[in-house]
Design a protein around this motif. Structure first.
Motif, PDB file in Angstrom:
ATOM      1  N   GLY A  50       0.243  -1.587   0.637  1.00 13.37           N
ATOM      2  CA  GLY A  50      -0.065   0.086  -0.231  1.00 13.37           C
ATOM      3  C   GLY A  50       1.255   1.628  -0.042  1.00 13.37           C
ATOM      4  O   GLY A  50       0.476   2.331  -0.750  1.00 13.37           O
ATOM      5  N   TYR A  51       2.431   1.234   0.427  1.00 17.59           N
ATOM      6  CA  TYR A  51       2.763   2.052   0.966  1.00 17.59           C
ATOM      7  C   TYR A  51       3.554   2.843  -0.250  1.00 17.59           C
ATOM      8  O   TYR A  51       3.237   3.082  -1.242  1.00 17.59           O
ATOM      9  CB  TYR A  51       3.682   2.238   1.595  1.00 17.59           C
ATOM     10  N   VAL A  83      13.653   9.428  -0.214  1.00 17.81           N
ATOM     11  CA  VAL A  83      13.041   9.673   0.716  1.00 17.81           C
ATOM     12  C   VAL A  83      12.227   8.622   1.467  1.00 17.81           C
ATOM     13  O   VAL A  83      11.388   8.471   2.442  1.00 17.81           O
ATOM     14  CB  VAL A  83      12.175  11.578   0.656  1.00 17.81           C
ATOM     15  N   ALA A  84      11.230   8.199   0.649  1.00 27.50           N
ATOM     16  CA  ALA A  84      10.356   6.964   0.591  1.00 27.50           C
ATOM     17  C   ALA A  84      10.956   6.270   0.863  1.00 27.50           C
ATOM     18  O   ALA A  84      10.219   5.200   1.684  1.00 27.50           O
ATOM     19  CB  ALA A  84       9.714   6.864  -0.959  1.00 27.50           C
ATOM     20  N   ALA A  85      11.920   5.295   0.595  1.00 30.87           N
ATOM     21  CA  ALA A  85      12.810   3.953   0.911  1.00 30.87           C
ATOM     22  C   ALA A  85      12.657   4.179   3.057  1.00 30.87           C
ATOM     23  O   ALA A  85      12.567   3.416   3.253  1.00 30.87           O
ATOM     24  CB  ALA A  85      14.446   4.237   0.801  1.00 30.87           C
ATOM     25  N   ILE A  86      13.254   5.624   2.845  1.00 33.24           N
ATOM     26  CA  ILE A  86      13.444   5.671   4.409  1.00 33.24           C
ATOM     27  C   ILE A  86      11.623   5.738   5.063  1.00 33.24           C
ATOM     28  O   ILE A  86      11.580   5.051   6.263  1.00 33.24           O
ATOM     29  CB  ILE A  86      13.992   7.030   4.682  1.00 33.24           C
ATOM     30  N   GLY A  87      10.879   5.999   4.260  1.00 31.82           N
ATOM     31  CA  GLY A  87       9.895   6.176   5.008  1.00 31.82           C
ATOM     32  C   GLY A  87       9.159   4.987   4.811  1.00 31.82           C
ATOM     33  O   GLY A  87       8.950   4.118   5.534  1.00 31.82           O
ATOM     34  N   LEU A  93       9.471  -0.833  10.016  1.00 28.56           N
ATOM     35  CA  LEU A  93       9.304  -1.476  11.569  1.00 28.56           C
ATOM     36  C   LEU A  93       8.624  -0.965  12.473  1.00 28.56           C
ATOM     37  O   LEU A  93       8.124  -2.161  13.484  1.00 28.56           O
ATOM     38  CB  LEU A  93      10.518   0.198  11.955  1.00 28.56           C
ATOM     39  N   ILE A  94       7.961   0.125  11.823  1.00 25.55           N
ATOM     40  CA  ILE A  94       6.240   1.146  13.314  1.00 25.55           C
ATOM     41  C   ILE A  94       5.261  -0.143  13.196  1.00 25.55           C
ATOM     42  O   ILE A  94       5.091  -1.328  13.675  1.00 25.55           O
ATOM     43  CB  ILE A  94       6.270   1.921  13.061  1.00 25.55           C
ATOM     44  N   MET A  95       5.112  -0.820  11.346  1.00 25.94           N
ATOM     45  CA  MET A  95       4.200  -1.885  12.019  1.00 25.94           C
ATOM     46  C   MET A  95       4.504  -3.190  12.595  1.00 25.94           C
ATOM     47  O   MET A  95       3.553  -4.085  12.826  1.00 25.94           O
ATOM     48  CB  MET A  95       3.585  -2.378  10.254  1.00 25.94           C
ATOM     49  N   TRP A 120       7.867  12.728   8.107  1.00 23.98           N
ATOM     50  CA  TRP A 120       9.291  12.186   8.047  1.00 23.98           C
ATOM     51  C   TRP A 120       9.127  13.023   6.031  1.00 23.98           C
ATOM     52  O   TRP A 120       9.777  13.380   6.225  1.00 23.98           O
ATOM     53  CB  TRP A 120       9.650  11.102   8.662  1.00 23.98           C
ATOM     54  N   ASN A 121       8.122  12.509   5.361  1.00 21.85           N
ATOM     55  CA  ASN A 121       7.836  13.132   4.216  1.00 21.85           C
ATOM     56  C   ASN A 121       8.035  14.392   3.993  1.00 21.85           C
ATOM     57  O   ASN A 121       8.313  14.261   3.556  1.00 21.85           O
ATOM     58  CB  ASN A 121       6.579  12.203   3.284  1.00 21.85           C
TER      59      ASN A 121
END
Length: 146
Positions: A50-51, A83-87, A93-95, A120-121
């Motif tokens: 989805g991301y 930037v998207a890869a870090i997000g 990590l969070i999920m 972040w984004n």
């Protein structure tokens, strides 16, 4: 440091970003829910799929509407990808931490992940992906201006 006009411009830009993010989130969450509810994927890979789908929507709309960037696609797309890869990593990590580690249902976990990743984004894209290119400054000797 910040005047009222600069703060107002930042607020308008952030509101535009939020509007674009809602469109991207609709794609993200629709794919997440479809994959999980049909049993086709575990919540973590479904959230990541989805991301990625939301990122495609986000790039096009943010480039045009939020940041009005003139940075060439060849440069902006790889910056957007970083930037998207870090997000993406933050989302993973969070999920994983919230659903697997703490047993939280996937939708509340995704809401928390989204809250972190949105900021972040926004900052990454504002300050780096779509930021104006630096203009080279000529020295007095090179330019002939004194």
């Amino acid at each position: 440091m910040w005047d009222a006009d600069a703060l107002a411009a930042l607020a308008r830009q952030f509101l535009s970003y939020v509007g674009v993010s809602l469109a991207a989130l609709a794609v993200h969450y629709a794919l997440l829910a479809a994959l999980v509810e049909t049993g086709r994927a575990d919540p973590v890979p479904a959230a990541l799929a989805g991301y990625l789908a939301g990122a495609v929507v986000s790039y096009g709309l943010n480039r045009r509407l939020t940041y009005a960037s003139a940075r060439p696609h060849a440069e902006a797309t790889w910056r957007f990808g970083v930037v998207a890869a870090i997000g993406f990593g933050l989302t993973w990590l969070i999920m994983a931490g919230l659903t697997r580690g703490f047993g939280l249902p996937y939708l509340p976990a995704q809401l928390l992940a989204t809250g972190v990743v949105v900021f972040w984004n926004f900052l990454g894209h504002r300050l780096w992906t779509f930021a104006g290119r630096p203009v080279p400054v000529l020295s007095e000797e090179t330019s002939g201006v004194r």
